[in-house]
Design a protein around this motif. Structure first.
Motif, PDB file in Angstrom:
ATOM      1  N   GLU A   1      44.112  51.842  -1.385  1.00 46.43           N
ATOM      2  CA  GLU A   1      44.648  52.303  -2.675  1.00 46.43           C
ATOM      3  C   GLU A   1      43.545  52.944  -3.536  1.00 46.43           C
ATOM      4  O   GLU A   1      43.743  54.002  -4.142  1.00 46.43           O
ATOM      5  CB  GLU A   1      45.280  51.123  -3.420  1.00 46.43           C
ATOM      6  CG  GLU A   1      46.066  51.548  -4.656  1.00 46.43           C
ATOM      7  CD  GLU A   1      46.715  50.361  -5.359  1.00 46.43           C
ATOM      8  OE1 GLU A   1      46.895  50.447  -6.591  1.00 46.43           O
ATOM      9  OE2 GLU A   1      47.024  49.352  -4.692  1.00 46.43           O
TER      10      GLU A   1
ATOM     11  N   GLU B   1      42.455  48.077   4.704  1.00 45.26           N
ATOM     12  CA  GLU B   1      43.683  48.049   3.894  1.00 45.26           C
ATOM     13  C   GLU B   1      43.386  47.751   2.428  1.00 45.26           C
ATOM     14  O   GLU B   1      43.966  48.344   1.523  1.00 45.26           O
ATOM     15  CB  GLU B   1      44.634  46.988   4.478  1.00 45.26           C
ATOM     16  CG  GLU B   1      46.047  47.087   3.911  1.00 45.26           C
ATOM     17  CD  GLU B   1      46.976  46.085   4.572  1.00 45.26           C
ATOM     18  OE1 GLU B   1      47.942  45.675   3.902  1.00 45.26           O
ATOM     19  OE2 GLU B   1      46.742  45.708   5.739  1.00 45.26           O
ATOM     20  N   GLN B   2      42.428  46.832   2.190  1.00 42.14           N
ATOM     21  CA  GLN B   2      42.136  46.434   0.805  1.00 42.14           C
ATOM     22  C   GLN B   2      41.478  47.553  -0.012  1.00 42.14           C
ATOM     23  O   GLN B   2      41.413  47.490  -1.237  1.00 42.14           O
ATOM     24  CB  GLN B   2      41.285  45.158   0.764  1.00 42.14           C
ATOM     25  CG  GLN B   2      39.864  45.304   1.274  1.00 42.14           C
ATOM     26  CD  GLN B   2      39.751  45.028   2.768  1.00 42.14           C
ATOM     27  OE1 GLN B   2      40.731  45.169   3.498  1.00 42.14           O
ATOM     28  NE2 GLN B   2      38.564  44.633   3.225  1.00 42.14           N
ATOM     29  N   LEU B   3      40.955  48.595   0.682  1.00 44.87           N
ATOM     30  CA  LEU B   3      40.313  49.712  -0.020  1.00 44.87           C
ATOM     31  C   LEU B   3      41.170  50.979  -0.032  1.00 44.87           C
ATOM     32  O   LEU B   3      40.800  51.973  -0.649  1.00 44.87           O
ATOM     33  CB  LEU B   3      38.963  50.038   0.648  1.00 44.87           C
ATOM     34  CG  LEU B   3      37.846  49.009   0.497  1.00 44.87           C
ATOM     35  CD1 LEU B   3      36.654  49.386   1.369  1.00 44.87           C
ATOM     36  CD2 LEU B   3      37.415  48.896  -0.959  1.00 44.87           C
TER      37      LEU B   3
END
Length: 692
Positions: free
Chosen positions: A206, A202-204
């Motif tokens: 975007e 999720e943190q990557l």
């Protein structure tokens, strides 16, 4: 033996980079993952498959370009691992000439270093499509995005990431695939690497979507169908993206960027996939264009086994068992062992005794070499680097390979009488292998003088003389390869008249000599009208001038950057001859040259020093003491980068000096850049020494 792989499944690639970027390590991993080798060879322990010379194993650098063949997903990959050190630029130049694609390798810490910039420019000259692999992502200071930006700004390349790193330095654990839009994590197991695919964290997400949009935007600029989909807000499919990415890579509009760490085996499979997906086959490169060796008309050879044979000899080596080995690339047709071919460069018919496929220094016997392949011929005693080999019934002459002029010379003496004859033969063999190595005998002193691209180049040559050929030598100090030129135009008239009983000699020429800009070499212009000198004597005058230019009148160095215009003269119907006009041309040139305000030119090197901040003062002081012109001082990853132009005459032994100044913590890259005029006072000193 029939063709193993269809021509459109063949890839001829090279790996090019600055020294220490990891070229040989990447090649070793490619060979391991494709099953060509069963053990990974390491550069640091001298076990690399492709670094097979003793000198390569000892120094941990690649000296000679090595060739090998391997297979990946039904594709044949012919690989040439090229040197990164600037002294071996000829190896890079001749390799690029015969490749269809290249992997441009960059260190994730060092980025665009001097020699990586040089080889990039060389590859652009030959219009080579490339993919980029940013290596050493596990190193302290690794900066993927910073290096991509450097590549775009310094090399003016349209670098487009198709993967993103997950972490960096010791936290580099995987990559994001922007085409499949998934994450690939690496798992170290028993000195090898496994991997597994999962959804993008999720943190990557975007960041991945941003770079995916960038990828589609960049390639859609060059494809109408994809552009229409993109403008219409329709997400293109994977096949469509791969198709357009392949087209834009082979047409050199895009350079895909991947990353990994070869030493830890991370990212190599994805690199192999990119080689077969995006780099061109011989059928996707423009057809080779040559000339008819008699009529000079343009001829085209299309990449096909059915076309007449045409190939280019790009490397010559001497093997103690096989003798002379000629590496060649087949551009069209096929060639069989035991058949005759025409060397159209030398207009000589030659027989190919044996054909070999090379794997570094190991050989595989072949009956036939096919279009698009790189092979080795044994038996071509008269063939040298750059010669065209072709079907004798369909002659063609391909463009030769241009090599830079040597800039460093030194005298070599044999230690014993029995070594004297062997030394000449040995140096002649090595000069045949390496077009940037020249050997000659000084007629005045009787000394043998060798010339090359740098101190390391000559050091390796002499080491080979000792080890391979068992010839012991004594060497003099390195000397600079100066050049002579003129700084003002002069018109000169000269009559050569000789009467020695019987038929005499007569020739009269009037020349205007004038300076040309740097790198313009020599130009001869014939302005004779009305037949005052017969046409058949004009080439002899040009030859005479070229004779005189080999050893200039000022300081006995070669003459460059001069235009000679033949404007007038006269002849005698009985006493004039080609030899008389050749002599007159040489004498007139020498006389004019002395009056044209001659100048001495010296080679300037482009030096780039990477030094810790605390040594910046001593390093710059040292450079200024060597007549350096410092162009820029930049910062990168806590170090200072000094870029300067320095006369070669003051740079001998500089690597050791820099090591002492900085306690071994600075490094330097030195390469030839240009010739520049020597200051008059210093020039007079050099000329006086030379003429004494």
């Amino acid at each position: 033996m029939s063709r193993q792989v269809a021509l459109n499944y063949v890839r001829n690639i090279g790996i090019m980079a600055h020294i220490d970027a990891g070229k040989t390590t990447v090649t070793e991993r490619i060979l391991y993952f494709t099953g060509k080798t069963y053990k990974i060879g390491e550069v640091h322990d001298g076990q690399a498959t492709m670094d097979w010379m003793e000198q390569e194993k000892e120094r941990g650098i690649t000296i000679t370009s090595a060739a090998t063949t391997t297979f990946w997903k039904n594709h044949r990959i012919n690989i040439i691992d090229t040197p990164g050190h600037v002294d071996f630029t000829a190896e890079v130049e001749r390799s690029l000439r015969v490749l269809d694609g290249a992997i441009a390798l960059f260190c994730a810490v060092g980025g665009v270093e001097p020699q990586s910039e040089v080889v990039w420019r060389q590859s652009e000259k030959y219009k080579i499509p490339k993919i980029i692999f940013i290596n050493k992502m596990d190193r302290n200071g690794a900066d993927f995005y910073g290096i991509v930006n450097e590549i775009e700004t310094i090399l003016n390349a349209n670098a487009v990431p198709i993967v993103l790193p997950i972490g960096s330095e010791d936290k580099f654990v995987g990559i994001v695939d922007l085409i499949d839009m998934n994450a690939i994590y690496f798992e170290e197991k028993d000195k090898t690497i496994d991997f597994y695919e999962i959804e993008i964290p999720e943190q990557l997400q975007e960041l991945a979507e941003k770079y995916r949009r960038n990828l589609i935007e960049k390639i859609s600029e060059h494809d109408e169908a994809l552009f229409d989909l993109y403008i219409g807000g329709i997400e293109p499919g994977k096949k469509e993206i791969i198709r357009v990415l392949r087209e834009t890579t082979t047409s050199r509009q895009i350079v895909p960027v991947l990353c990994g760490t070869a030493y830890k085996n991370k990212g190599i499979r994805k690199l192999l996939d990119a080689i077969v997906k995006y780099l061109p086959s011989p059928t996707e490169r423009p057809p080779v264009i040559g000339t008819h060796n008699r009529s000079n008309a343009d001829l085209v050879r299309h990449p096909s086994d059915d076309a007449p044979f045409a190939g280019l000899a790009f490397k010559v080596m001497t093997d103690k068992h096989l003798g002379k080995m000629v590496y060649f690339r087949v551009y069209s047709g096929t060639v069989k062992a035991g058949t005759h071919v025409l060397n159209s460069t030398q207009n000589k018919k030659q027989r190919i005794g044996r054909l070999l496929q090379m794997h570094a220094n190991r050989q595989e016997e072949r009956d036939e070499i096919y279009c698009g392949d790189i092979g080795v011929a044994v038996g071509l005693s008269n063939t040298t680097t750059g010669d065209t080999l072709c079907d004798e019934n369909h002659p063609i002459l391909l463009e030769a390979i241009e090599f830079p002029e040597p800039v460093v010379s030194m005298a070599v003496k044999p230690l014993s009488r029995q070594d004297r004859e062997r030394l000449g033969q040995t140096l002649a063999k090595l000069a045949e292998e390496d077009p940037t190595f020249i050997t000659k005998v000084d007629e005045e002193t009787g000394e043998t003088v060798i010339s090359g691209m740098g101190e390391l180049h000559l050091d390796i040559i002499l080491d080979r003389v000792k080890r391979e050929f068992k010839v012991m030598t004594e060497i003099g100090k390195p000397e600079v390869a100066y050049r002579e030129t003129i700084t003002k135009p002069v018109e000169e008239s000269l009559k050569f008249v000789k009467q020695t009983g019987g038929r005499g000699q007569y020739a009269h020429v009037v020349l205007i000599i004038e300076p040309l800009p740097e790198n313009e070499g020599f130009e001869f212009v014939n302005k004779i009208v009305g037949g005052v000198i017969p046409k058949e004597f004009i080439p002899a005058i040009e030859k005479g001038i070229k004779d005189a230019m080999k050893e200039g009148p000022y300081a006995k160095y070669p003459v460059v950057n001069v235009r000679c215009t033949l404007v007038d003269g006269s002849y005698h119907p009985v006493d004039s001859s080609e030899m008389a006009f050749r002599t007159a041309g040489a004498m007139c040139f020498r006389t004019a040259f002395r009056k044209a305000k001659p100048a001495l030119l010296e080679p300037f090197m482009r030096a780039e020093i990477i030094s810790p901040e605390e040594y910046l003062g001593p390093v710059t002081s040292s450079l200024y003491s060597k007549r350096a012109n410092i162009k820029a001082i930049d910062s990168r990853n806590g170090s200072r980068i000094i870029k300067a132009y320095v006369p070669l005459a003051d740079m001998f032994g500089y690597t050791s000096e820099l090591r002492n100044i900085t306690s071994g913590r600075a490094s330097v890259s030195i390469q030839f850049d240009h010739y520049s005029e020597v200051q008059p006072a210093l020039a007079e000193e050099i000329v006086a020494k030379r003429n004494n």
